[in-house]
Design a protein around this motif. Structure first.
Motif, PDB file in Angstrom:
ATOM      1  N   PHE A 134       0.851  -1.181   0.000  1.00 14.39           N
ATOM      2  CA  PHE A 134       0.000   0.000   0.000  1.00 14.39           C
ATOM      3  C   PHE A 134       0.890   1.235   0.000  1.00 14.39           C
ATOM      4  O   PHE A 134       1.967   1.240   0.590  1.00 14.39           O
ATOM      5  CB  PHE A 134      -0.914   0.006   1.226  1.00 14.39           C
ATOM      6  N   TYR A 135       0.398   2.277  -0.655  1.00 12.98           N
ATOM      7  CA  TYR A 135       1.194   3.485  -0.827  1.00 12.98           C
ATOM      8  C   TYR A 135       0.550   4.634  -0.057  1.00 12.98           C
ATOM      9  O   TYR A 135      -0.638   4.919  -0.213  1.00 12.98           O
ATOM     10  CB  TYR A 135       1.318   3.831  -2.308  1.00 12.98           C
ATOM     11  N   TYR A 136       1.353   5.287   0.781  1.00 10.85           N
ATOM     12  CA  TYR A 136       0.896   6.434   1.560  1.00 10.85           C
ATOM     13  C   TYR A 136       1.637   7.686   1.096  1.00 10.85           C
ATOM     14  O   TYR A 136       2.880   7.718   1.080  1.00 10.85           O
ATOM     15  CB  TYR A 136       1.164   6.210   3.051  1.00 10.85           C
ATOM     16  N   ARG A 137       0.866   8.706   0.707  1.00 18.53           N
ATOM     17  CA  ARG A 137       1.461   9.995   0.356  1.00 18.53           C
ATOM     18  C   ARG A 137       1.461  10.873   1.596  1.00 18.53           C
ATOM     19  O   ARG A 137       0.433  11.069   2.235  1.00 18.53           O
ATOM     20  CB  ARG A 137       0.671  10.672  -0.761  1.00 18.53           C
ATOM     21  N   CYS A 138       2.636  11.375   1.941  1.00 15.47           N
ATOM     22  CA  CYS A 138       2.799  12.097   3.202  1.00 15.47           C
ATOM     23  C   CYS A 138       3.001  13.590   2.992  1.00 15.47           C
ATOM     24  O   CYS A 138       3.686  14.015   2.047  1.00 15.47           O
ATOM     25  CB  CYS A 138       3.981  11.521   3.979  1.00 15.47           C
ATOM     26  N   ASP A 139       2.388  14.366   3.890  1.00 13.39           N
ATOM     27  CA  ASP A 139       2.488  15.832   3.884  1.00 13.39           C
ATOM     28  C   ASP A 139       2.124  16.432   2.527  1.00 13.39           C
ATOM     29  O   ASP A 139       2.684  17.451   2.106  1.00 13.39           O
ATOM     30  CB  ASP A 139       3.896  16.270   4.304  1.00 13.39           C
ATOM     31  N   ASN A 140       1.214  15.742   1.837  1.00 16.09           N
ATOM     32  CA  ASN A 140       0.678  16.215   0.553  1.00 16.09           C
ATOM     33  C   ASN A 140       1.762  16.456  -0.496  1.00 16.09           C
ATOM     34  O   ASN A 140       1.651  17.349  -1.340  1.00 16.09           O
ATOM     35  CB  ASN A 140      -0.143  17.495   0.757  1.00 16.09           C
ATOM     36  N   GLN A 141       2.805  15.628  -0.462  1.00 18.83           N
ATOM     37  CA  GLN A 141       3.889  15.737  -1.439  1.00 18.83           C
ATOM     38  C   GLN A 141       4.003  14.426  -2.201  1.00 18.83           C
ATOM     39  O   GLN A 141       4.207  13.366  -1.599  1.00 18.83           O
ATOM     40  CB  GLN A 141       5.220  16.055  -0.750  1.00 18.83           C
ATOM     41  N   ALA A 142       3.880  14.506  -3.528  1.00 17.87           N
ATOM     42  CA  ALA A 142       3.889  13.301  -4.354  1.00 17.87           C
ATOM     43  C   ALA A 142       5.183  12.509  -4.194  1.00 17.87           C
ATOM     44  O   ALA A 142       5.183  11.273  -4.274  1.00 17.87           O
ATOM     45  CB  ALA A 142       3.670  13.668  -5.813  1.00 17.87           C
TER      46      ALA A 142
END
Length: 216
Positions: free
Chosen positions: A139-147
Motif C-alpha cells: 500500500f502506498y501512503y502519500r505524506c504531507d501532501n507531497q507526491a
C-alpha cells in the motif's frame, strides 16, 4: 511465577497459529517438517552438552520455552531456504547475534519472559522479512501532501501482526502495539498509526510526524 507462565502460554498460542499459516503458504515444504510438535519437550539443540549457557539450560528445563525454540528452528529453516541467494549472506550471522542477545536474558529479573519475548520477536521478524506468512499490499501512503514523499507498506499476518515499510532508501520492520483506535505499529525508531486510510508516520529518532493518506 504464574504471570510469566501465563504470558508464555499466550505467546505459544499466537505463534503456533502463525506458524500454521506459514506452513500452509509453503506448498513445496512438507508439513510435518514445519508444524510444532507439542509432545516434544526438548529444544532443537542437545541438552546434555556441558557448554550450555544458563539460559540454554533454562530452555531445556522449561517445556514452553523448548517448544518456542523448536518453532523458531522451523521458521529459520524456511527462511534459510528463501535466503540461499542472498548477497552478502547475512542470515546465519544475524542468527548467531540473536542467540547471543537471547542468552543475555540471564540479566533479566524475569528470565523466562525475556526469553519468550526474544523468540516471539525473532519469529515475527523472519516470517515478515522472508515472506513466510500471508501478506497484504503493498500500500502506498502519500505524506504531507507531497507526491515525492511516499511510504510503501506491506502488512503481514504474523503473531502479533507486523509490517515492513519503505521510505526512500530505508526499510523498517514494525510490530503492532495496543491502541485505543486504529492500528498502531512500532519499529526501532519508526512508528505508523493508521486509521480509516489515514496514517501518522514518524520516521527516525525525534523526527517530525508526517500526515499521510493511503492512495487508491
Amino acid at each position: 511465577m504464574l504471570d510469566a507462565a501465563t504470558s508464555i502460554r499466550h505467546l505459544l498460542l499466537l505463534i503456533a497459529s502463525s506458524l500454521l499459516l506459514s506452513c500452509a503458504s509453503q506448498a513445496d515444504v512438507p508439513r510435518n517438517n514445519t508444524q510444532p510438535n507439542q509432545a516434544d519437550a526438548s529444544p532443537s539443540y542437545h541438552c546434555d552438552s556441558a557448554s550450555l549457557s544458563s539460559i540454554e539450560s533454562l530452555i531445556c528445563q522449561t517445556p514452553q520455552l523448548a517448544m518456542l525454540d523448536r518453532q523458531l528452528a522451523d521458521v529459520y529453516s524456511l527462511a534459510t531456504a528463501k535466503a540461499h541467494n542472498e548477497h552478502p549472506p547475512v542470515l546465519k550471522a544475524e542468527q548467531q547475534g540473536w542467540i547471543k542477545g537471547r542468552n543475555d536474558c540471564w540479566k533479566s529479573d524475569d528470565k523466562a519472559n525475556c526469553v519468550a519475548l526474544n523468540y516471539q520477536s525473532r519469529i515475527v521478524e523472519l516470517q515478515a522479512r522472508y515472506r513466510l506468512v500471508e501478506s497484504s499490499g503493498p500500500f502506498y501512503y502519500r505524506c504531507d501532501n507531497q507526491a515525492a514523499n511516499e511510504v510503501v507498506v506491506t502488512y503481514f499476518n504474523t503473531a502479533p501482526t507486523s509490517l515492513i515499510a519503505e521510505y526512500g532508501d530505508s526499510v523498517s520492520l514494525m510490530v503492532s502495539q495496543p491502541s485505543a483506535s486504529g492500528a498502531k505499529y512500532q519499529g526501532q525508531n519508526e512508528q505508523l498509526w493508521e486509521h480509516h486510510g489515514e496514517a501518522l508516520i514518524t520516521w527516525g529518532y525525534q523526527a517530525p510526524q508526517m500526515k499521510c493518506i493511503k492512495l487508491d
